[in-house]
Design an enzyme around this catalytic site. Structure first.
Site, PDB file in Angstrom:
ATOM      1  N   GLY A  23      84.673  36.683 -28.864  1.00 16.08           N
ATOM      2  CA  GLY A  23      83.648  35.746 -29.333  1.00 16.08           C
ATOM      3  C   GLY A  23      83.212  34.795 -28.235  1.00 16.08           C
ATOM      4  N   GLY A  29      84.171  29.725 -28.143  1.00 17.22           N
ATOM      5  CA  GLY A  29      84.497  30.810 -27.207  1.00 17.22           C
ATOM      6  C   GLY A  29      83.623  30.774 -25.973  1.00 17.22           C
ATOM      7  N   TYR A 172      89.515  32.110 -45.929  1.00 17.51           N
ATOM      8  CA  TYR A 172      89.416  31.787 -44.494  1.00 17.51           C
ATOM      9  C   TYR A 172      90.725  31.152 -44.006  1.00 17.51           C
ATOM     10  CZ  TYR A 172      88.149  29.131 -40.288  1.00 17.51           C
ATOM     11  OH  TYR A 172      88.127  28.604 -39.019  1.00 17.51           O
TER      12      TYR A 172
HETATM   13  N1  LIG Z   1      84.348  24.997 -35.439  1.00 13.70           N
HETATM   14  C1  LIG Z   1      85.422  24.467 -35.987  1.00 13.70           C
HETATM   15  O1  LIG Z   1      85.436  23.315 -36.448  1.00 13.70           O
HETATM   16  C2  LIG Z   1      86.707  25.250 -36.050  1.00 13.70           C
HETATM   17  C3  LIG Z   1      87.823  24.657 -36.650  1.00 13.70           C
HETATM   18  C4  LIG Z   1      89.020  25.355 -36.694  1.00 13.70           C
HETATM   19  C5  LIG Z   1      89.100  26.622 -36.139  1.00 13.70           C
HETATM   20  N2  LIG Z   1      87.992  27.196 -35.598  1.00 13.70           N
HETATM   21  C6  LIG Z   1      88.130  28.541 -35.035  1.00 13.70           C
HETATM   22  O2  LIG Z   1      87.622  28.555 -33.708  1.00 13.70           O
HETATM   23  C7  LIG Z   1      87.064  29.836 -33.424  1.00 13.70           C
HETATM   24  C8  LIG Z   1      85.631  29.672 -32.927  1.00 13.70           C
HETATM   25  O3  LIG Z   1      84.891  28.959 -33.920  1.00 13.70           O
HETATM   26  P1  LIG Z   1      83.368  28.540 -33.665  1.00 13.70           P
HETATM   27  O4  LIG Z   1      83.135  27.311 -34.463  1.00 13.70           O
HETATM   28  O5  LIG Z   1      83.073  28.565 -32.238  1.00 13.70           O
HETATM   29  O6  LIG Z   1      82.623  29.738 -34.424  1.00 13.70           O
HETATM   30  P2  LIG Z   1      81.166  30.355 -34.162  1.00 13.70           P
HETATM   31  O7  LIG Z   1      80.310  29.416 -33.409  1.00 13.70           O
HETATM   32  O8  LIG Z   1      80.711  30.827 -35.500  1.00 13.70           O
HETATM   33  O9  LIG Z   1      81.461  31.601 -33.217  1.00 13.70           O
HETATM   34  C9  LIG Z   1      82.221  32.664 -33.726  1.00 13.70           C
HETATM   35  C10 LIG Z   1      82.306  33.757 -32.681  1.00 13.70           C
HETATM   36  O10 LIG Z   1      83.050  34.846 -33.247  1.00 13.70           O
HETATM   37  C11 LIG Z   1      82.291  36.039 -33.056  1.00 13.70           C
HETATM   38  N3  LIG Z   1      82.556  37.070 -34.068  1.00 13.70           N
HETATM   39  C12 LIG Z   1      82.419  36.990 -35.400  1.00 13.70           C
HETATM   40  N4  LIG Z   1      82.692  38.182 -35.969  1.00 13.70           N
HETATM   41  C13 LIG Z   1      83.012  39.032 -34.951  1.00 13.70           C
HETATM   42  C14 LIG Z   1      83.374  40.400 -34.884  1.00 13.70           C
HETATM   43  N5  LIG Z   1      83.453  41.172 -35.977  1.00 13.70           N
HETATM   44  N6  LIG Z   1      83.657  40.949 -33.686  1.00 13.70           N
HETATM   45  C15 LIG Z   1      83.575  40.201 -32.557  1.00 13.70           C
HETATM   46  N7  LIG Z   1      83.212  38.901 -32.549  1.00 13.70           N
HETATM   47  C16 LIG Z   1      82.935  38.328 -33.740  1.00 13.70           C
HETATM   48  C17 LIG Z   1      80.834  35.574 -33.144  1.00 13.70           C
HETATM   49  O11 LIG Z   1      79.987  36.568 -32.627  1.00 13.70           O
HETATM   50  P3  LIG Z   1      78.486  36.767 -33.187  1.00 13.70           P
HETATM   51  O12 LIG Z   1      77.679  35.772 -32.416  1.00 13.70           O
HETATM   52  O13 LIG Z   1      78.166  38.180 -32.888  1.00 13.70           O
HETATM   53  O14 LIG Z   1      78.527  36.460 -34.658  1.00 13.70           O
HETATM   54  C18 LIG Z   1      80.923  34.323 -32.297  1.00 13.70           C
HETATM   55  O15 LIG Z   1      80.931  34.635 -30.935  1.00 13.70           O
HETATM   56  C19 LIG Z   1      87.169  30.649 -34.716  1.00 13.70           C
HETATM   57  O16 LIG Z   1      88.327  31.447 -34.651  1.00 13.70           O
HETATM   58  C20 LIG Z   1      87.329  29.593 -35.790  1.00 13.70           C
HETATM   59  O17 LIG Z   1      88.043  30.090 -36.910  1.00 13.70           O
HETATM   60  C21 LIG Z   1      86.801  26.543 -35.534  1.00 13.70           C
END
Ligand SMILES: NC(=O)c1ccc[n+]([C@@H]2O[C@H](COP(=O)([O-])OP(=O)(O)OC[C@H]3O[C@@H](n4cnc5c(N)ncnc54)[C@H](OP(=O)(O)O)[C@@H]3O)[C@@H](O)[C@H]2O)c1
Length: 307
Positions: A23, A29, A172
């Site tokens: 990601g 990421g 989730y």
């Molecule tokens: N944001 C928060 O507050 C928060 C809090 C706690 C934990 N987290 C964790 O931190 C991580 C990143 O979160 P984020 O907020 O940056 O999320 P995000 O902006 O929604 O980005 C998610 C990433 O995961 C990729 N992804 C989703 N499904 C996929 C698949 N089947 N195969 C490969 N890649 C895939 C997406 O790719 P596409 O662009 O192709 O969809 C995107 O690059 C996640 O694991 C999330 O659970 C986030």
């Protein structure tokens, strides 16, 4: 603990190292990839969408002169597609298991493998990926990105995929707890097997796009969004700083396998620190059951895959 000595703006050099960030094309990421590239590493963006990966790589190159970045086609929700992942890679020093999906619709969705989509993408996909990558990851580090929501998740080993009671937020949180239990259990099993590979867990706190600096063309924050986001900044943070725990987990030589890193202010924002592993995260029996179920569901045992 070296919290005071870790400087998020002065990272140790990582020239010659190869890091895969799942990601890496968006969100946290992307910033993990940008910061690791800034330290001199070759960064491989694991992404299912080539155009998005190209845009992210262009952004990194525009900010990090001489950046070494490339794309690896990766769809974590398709287990069969992960079989050939290792063919694309020579050697990895770390994998950041960052990609994740958080669905909000009340309808439960399944992958083509028949698994609940969030559990499949966030946990099972990374579980199988780490197994597939074992031959090129010897002596390296697995960095798993969990979530603070996992601390209070309810994980019934008899219903890991929320077939009986599907609420998107609960499913989730369950998937993130499974991921974190895997990260800790992986390290215990690697130690028991005498391996030099290690596994570290991190969580990014709470991160919002409205608090995240722009990275055109894929993320543009308007002045209005920035203003509206300001009050949330008291508790939460942007994705650039939310990347810090994972970056430290990869680069800090003082961080050890089995440790947990998260933001220091209420576990929601700020500089990365090492947190105690306690409560659900320390439940070795649950971790063992999740591991066994994950082997059954994926057909991959990450320990059996070692060279
Ligand atoms: N944001 C928060 O507050 C928060 C809090 C706690 C934990 N987290 C964790 O931190 C991580 C990143 O979160 P984020 O907020 O940056 O999320 P995000 O902006 O929604 O980005 C998610 C990433 O995961 C990729 N992804 C989703 N499904 C996929 C698949 N089947 N195969 C490969 N890649 C895939 C997406 O790719 P596409 O662009 O192709 O969809 C995107 O690059 C996640 O694991 C999330 O659970 C986030």
């Amino acid at each position: 603990m070296r919290t005071q000595q870790w400087d998020v703006r002065r990272l140790p050099r990582a020239d010659g190292k190869n890091f895969l960030v799942t990601g890496g094309n968006a969100g946290i990421g992307y910033f993990v990839a940008e910061q690791l590239a800034g330290a001199g590493a070759t960064v491989i963006l694991g992404s299912r969408d080539t155009a998005k990966a190209e845009a992210a790589m262009a952004s990194i190159r525009s900010r990090v002169p001489g950046a070494r970045v490339r794309h690896l086609q990766l769809d974590l929700s398709d287990l069969a597609s992960l079989k050939s992942t290792v063919d694309e890679l020579d050697r990895l020093d770390a994998v950041v298991c960052n990609a994740g999906v958080l669905l909000e619709q009340p309808r439960r969705r399944e992958t083509r493998d028949g698994h609940e989509l969030m559990f499949a993408t966030n946990h099972l996909g990374h579980f199988a990926l780490i197994g597939r990558l074992a031959p090129v990851l010897s002596g390296g580090r697995v960095v798993t990105t969990g979530s603070f929501t996992a601390k209070s998740a309810r994980l019934d080993p008899g219903d890991l995929q929320s077939a009986r009671d599907y609420q998107p937020k609960d499913a989730y949180a369950r998937s993130k707890l499974a991921q974190m239990l895997f990260g800790f259990e992986l390290d215990r099993r690697l130690r028991a097997a005498g391996s030099t590979t290690s596994s570290v867990v991190n969580h990014p706190g709470g991160a919002l796009d409205s608090l995240t600096p722009s990275r055109p063309p894929f993320h543009v924050r308007t002045a209005g969004q920035r203003l509206r986001g300001l009050p949330a900044g008291i508790l939460l943070q942007g994705k650039e700083t939310a990347a810090w725990p994972a970056v430290r987990a990869v680069l800090d030589p003082a961080v050890q396998g089995g440790q947990l890193l998260g933001p220091r202010v209420f576990g929601l924002r700020g500089k990365p620190r090492i947190e105690p592993v306690q409560g659900l995260f320390a439940d070795t029996e649950l971790a063992d059951r999740v591991w066994a179920a994950s082997v059954d569901l994926t057909g991959v045992d990450p320990l059996e895959c070692r060279p």
